[in-house]
Design a protein around this motif. Structure first.
Motif, PDB file in Angstrom:
ATOM      1  N   PRO A   1      54.589   2.130  15.624  1.00 27.93           N
ATOM      2  CA  PRO A   1      53.365   1.752  14.912  1.00 27.93           C
ATOM      3  C   PRO A   1      53.028   2.685  13.748  1.00 27.93           C
ATOM      4  N   ARG A   2      53.189   3.981  13.930  1.00 29.20           N
ATOM      5  CA  ARG A   2      52.855   4.920  12.863  1.00 29.20           C
ATOM      6  C   ARG A   2      53.790   4.732  11.665  1.00 29.20           C
ATOM      7  N   GLY A   3      55.081   4.641  11.935  1.00 23.96           N
ATOM      8  CA  GLY A   3      56.040   4.434  10.854  1.00 23.96           C
ATOM      9  C   GLY A   3      55.831   3.100  10.151  1.00 23.96           C
ATOM     10  N   TYR A   4      55.456   2.085  10.919  1.00 25.12           N
ATOM     11  CA  TYR A   4      55.162   0.769  10.345  1.00 25.12           C
ATOM     12  C   TYR A   4      53.988   0.870   9.378  1.00 25.12           C
ATOM     13  N   GLY A   5      52.925   1.526   9.823  1.00 29.23           N
ATOM     14  CA  GLY A   5      51.758   1.692   8.962  1.00 29.23           C
ATOM     15  C   GLY A   5      52.079   2.481   7.711  1.00 29.23           C
ATOM     16  N   ASP A   6      52.899   3.525   7.856  1.00 26.68           N
ATOM     17  CA  ASP A   6      53.279   4.325   6.684  1.00 26.68           C
ATOM     18  C   ASP A   6      54.068   3.485   5.688  1.00 26.68           C
ATOM     19  N   ARG A   7      54.970   2.671   6.202  1.00 22.54           N
ATOM     20  CA  ARG A   7      55.800   1.841   5.311  1.00 22.54           C
ATOM     21  C   ARG A   7      54.947   0.817   4.572  1.00 22.54           C
TER      22      ARG A   7
END
Length: 291
Positions: free
Chosen positions: A268-274
């Motif tokens: 989820p964190r990496g998704y939001g960053d992307r």
């Protein structure tokens, strides 16, 4: 005189078309776990295509850089989007989520964008009346069918400055045909054809004209396309078809280990960053010129 066998076959075909089309237009709801704690939101009531009110949840960022309308998938609801909306809000985007007709709290039928895009029109009109939001750039996000609806909304409304599509189909009919074959163990011809004809007859519209593969030829907004390599519902070839036809700038994220709409859950964190990196890069830039 028509033989009884042919008459029965004809009635059977009509009955199947009616039954299967009704099933498709009224999807079975799916349950989504509510996050704990549930993120804060405010509720806005707007009028839908049927002049009945529908609720929009607005997840407000304290100092927003943009506004995102987020479109859920077939059989989903706004609850499907809460996690994604929250990670975007944490990255300074105000996000609006709601239930499509035939989903969540709203009566049907599902119309695959015919009426759902009018929801987006109402939301954009409301946003334009809010002094704190009207001047902010507008983007659209969509999961699966919601990705197709986001494309339709962008084609209708040039205020949409950028799109993120996750697990979107390029053409709806092949997905319907695969689903009919898998669910009922029937050959595509003629059963999927009859379903497709019944749905279009009920809606009074050729749905192929609303396919992202068709709309891509006219869309110049920047696109981030996310797709799981393990997606068996919407095969990754659909992502490649959309990318090949898109007229605007494109970025792609084909996640090797994700199934259908499964990329967010992996990180989820990496998704939001992307997503935030894409939106920061394109939403605040001048819109691309049409050729």
């Amino acid at each position: 005189m028509i033989p009884w066998g042919l008459a029965l076959l004809g009635f059977g075909a009509i009955g199947w078309g009616w039954y299967s089309a009704r099933q498709m237009l009224h999807p079975q709801p799916r349950a989504f776990p509510a996050p704990d704690p549930f993120p804060a939101y405010k509720t806005v009531s707007l009028l839908g295509h049927d002049d009945l009110p529908f609720e929009v949840w607005v997840l407000e960022a304290p100092h927003p850089r943009g506004v995102i309308v987020a479109c859920h998938g077939y059989g989903g609801s706004r609850l499907q989007l809460i996690g994604i909306a929250q990670v975007l809000r944490q990255r300074s985007y105000t996000v609006m989520v709601w239930d499509f007709p035939g989903h969540g709290t709203r009566r049907g039928p599902c119309t695959f964008g015919i009426h759902e895009t009018r929801d987006v029109d109402a939301i954009v009109s409301w946003r334009n009346e809010q002094p704190e939001l009207a001047s902010l750039p507008l983007g659209a996000f969509g999961l699966s069918m919601g990705g197709a609806i986001a494309c339709q909304a962008a084609a209708r409304n040039p205020a949409v400055r950028g799109l993120v599509l996750d697990s979107a189909y390029a053409n709806l009919y092949p997905i319907v045909a695969r689903a009919i074959s898998a669910r009922y163990h029937l050959p595509i011809v003629p059963w999927a054809w009859l379903t497709w004809a019944g749905v279009q007859l009920a809606l009074g519209r050729r749905l192929s004209t609303l396919d992202p593969a068709i709309l891509a030829r006219h869309l110049t907004q920047p696109l981030l396309l996310i797709h799981g390599q393990q997606d068996s519902t919407v095969p990754p070839d659909h992502a490649r078809t959309i990318l090949a036809g898109w007229r605007g700038p494109t970025e792609s994220w084909i996640e090797p280990h994700a199934a259908h709409v499964g990329t967010y859950a992996l990180d989820p964190r990496g998704y939001g960053d992307r997503l935030a990196a894409f939106l920061d890069r394109w939403l605040t830039a001048p819109p691309p010129l049409s050729s």
